[in-house]
Design an enzyme around this catalytic site. Structure first.
Site, mmCIF file in Angstrom:
data_model
loop_
_atom_site.group_PDB
_atom_site.id
_atom_site.type_symbol
_atom_site.label_atom_id
_atom_site.label_comp_id
_atom_site.label_asym_id
_atom_site.label_seq_id
_atom_site.Cartn_x
_atom_site.Cartn_y
_atom_site.Cartn_z
ATOM 1 N N HIS A 43 0.858 -1.187 0.000
ATOM 2 C CA HIS A 43 0.000 0.000 0.000
ATOM 3 C C HIS A 43 0.891 1.232 0.000
ATOM 4 C CE1 HIS A 43 1.343 -0.410 4.104
ATOM 5 N NE2 HIS A 43 1.232 0.906 4.146
ATOM 6 N N HIS A 125 5.562 6.299 -0.886
ATOM 7 C CA HIS A 125 6.283 5.071 -1.238
ATOM 8 C C HIS A 125 5.473 3.844 -0.860
ATOM 9 C CE1 HIS A 125 7.143 5.533 3.041
ATOM 10 N NE2 HIS A 125 7.349 4.228 3.062
HETATM 11 P P1 2AM Z 1 6.614 2.122 6.071
HETATM 12 O O1 2AM Z 1 5.989 1.213 5.074
HETATM 13 O O2 2AM Z 1 7.552 3.111 5.462
HETATM 14 O O3 2AM Z 1 7.204 1.375 7.243
HETATM 15 C C1 2AM Z 1 1.522 0.983 8.424
HETATM 16 O O4 2AM Z 1 2.410 0.670 9.415
HETATM 17 C C2 2AM Z 1 2.083 2.039 7.517
HETATM 18 O O5 2AM Z 1 2.336 3.223 8.252
HETATM 19 C C3 2AM Z 1 3.388 1.670 6.842
HETATM 20 O O6 2AM Z 1 3.293 2.043 5.478
HETATM 21 C C4 2AM Z 1 4.452 2.455 7.527
HETATM 22 O O7 2AM Z 1 5.406 2.995 6.676
HETATM 23 C C5 2AM Z 1 3.678 3.607 8.112
HETATM 24 N N1 2AM Z 1 4.225 3.937 9.417
HETATM 25 C C6 2AM Z 1 4.414 3.091 10.446
HETATM 26 N N2 2AM Z 1 4.915 3.751 11.504
HETATM 27 C C7 2AM Z 1 5.067 5.032 11.125
HETATM 28 C C8 2AM Z 1 5.523 6.211 11.753
HETATM 29 N N3 2AM Z 1 5.939 6.209 13.033
HETATM 30 N N4 2AM Z 1 5.532 7.355 11.051
HETATM 31 C C9 2AM Z 1 5.127 7.373 9.763
HETATM 32 N N5 2AM Z 1 4.653 6.300 9.110
HETATM 33 C C10 2AM Z 1 4.621 5.148 9.782
#
Ligand code: 2AM
Length: 180
Positions: A43, A125
């Site tokens: 996603h 991303h």
């Molecule tokens: P990532 O894929 O770059 O890890 C669900 O966890 C989504 O939220 C993921 O796409 C993750 O990004 C993002 N996510 C998780 N923790 C986060 C944080 N502390 N700040 C921003 N995005 C976060």
């Protein structure tokens, strides 16, 4: 018992594209490149909300439902590695303005509702691999995959039997690009 849930707003990938991406990933990356994110979990996050109470979730859903925004096409033509979180990602060399506007709106609504928002610039991303310690030596797929975003969704992130699962809780349409 706490009724808070770990939530985020995101764009989902169409099923056919999801399958194309995982086939390409399996061919392009060796097993030691990192831990592949499950196909169903691919996603593009628009706004991460963290742990949110039921009351705050209702308020954020109401605000999301008021958004009137045109749909857009996303070209996935960029690939990179972030060493600190250890992720390999798929992204866009030129993110569409409407995507950035939608994320900005959701993130500012989240911040005003008390959800911490990272001060780092938003970089749209799709995380492909986790626990990725090496820089990517793989070129992005050419000419890049294009998908049309005609809705955005609210997801819950839950750990079930040791695995992260994302459950779609709600979705909202993005207006037709020809008829905004
Ligand atoms: P990532 O894929 O770059 O890890 C669900 O966890 C989504 O939220 C993921 O796409 C993750 O990004 C993002 N996510 C998780 N923790 C986060 C944080 N502390 N700040 C921003 N995005 C976060």
């Amino acid at each position: 018992m706490s009724s808070s849930r770990r939530l985020f707003f995101a764009l989902s990938l169409p099923d056919a594209l999801q399958q194309q991406v995982i086939r390409w990933r399996a061919e392009a990356f060796p097993p030691e490149a990192g831990r592949p994110v499950a196909a169903a979990n691919l996603h593009l996050t628009l706004a991460f909300l963290g742990d949110v109470s039921a009351q705050k979730e209702r308020a954020l859903q109401t605000l999301a439902g008021r958004i009137r925004q045109t749909g857009f096409s996303v070209c996935l033509d960029d690939l990179g590695h972030w060493p600190r979180p250890g992720v390999v990602w798929l992204g866009s060399k030129r993110a569409p303005r409407a995507l950035l506007q939608l994320a900005e709106l959701l993130r500012s609504q989240a911040a005003r509702s008390g959800c911490y928002q990272s001060p780092l610039p938003f970089h749209p991303h799709i995380t492909l691999l986790r626990a990725a310690t090496q820089p990517v030596a793989v070129p992005p797929a050419t000419p890049g995959w294009i998908f049309s975003a005609d809705h955005f969704s609210l997801y819950q992130s839950a750990v079930e039997h040791g695995r992260t699962r994302y459950h779609q809780l709600a979705q909202w349409p993005l207006n037709n690009q020809d008829n905004p």
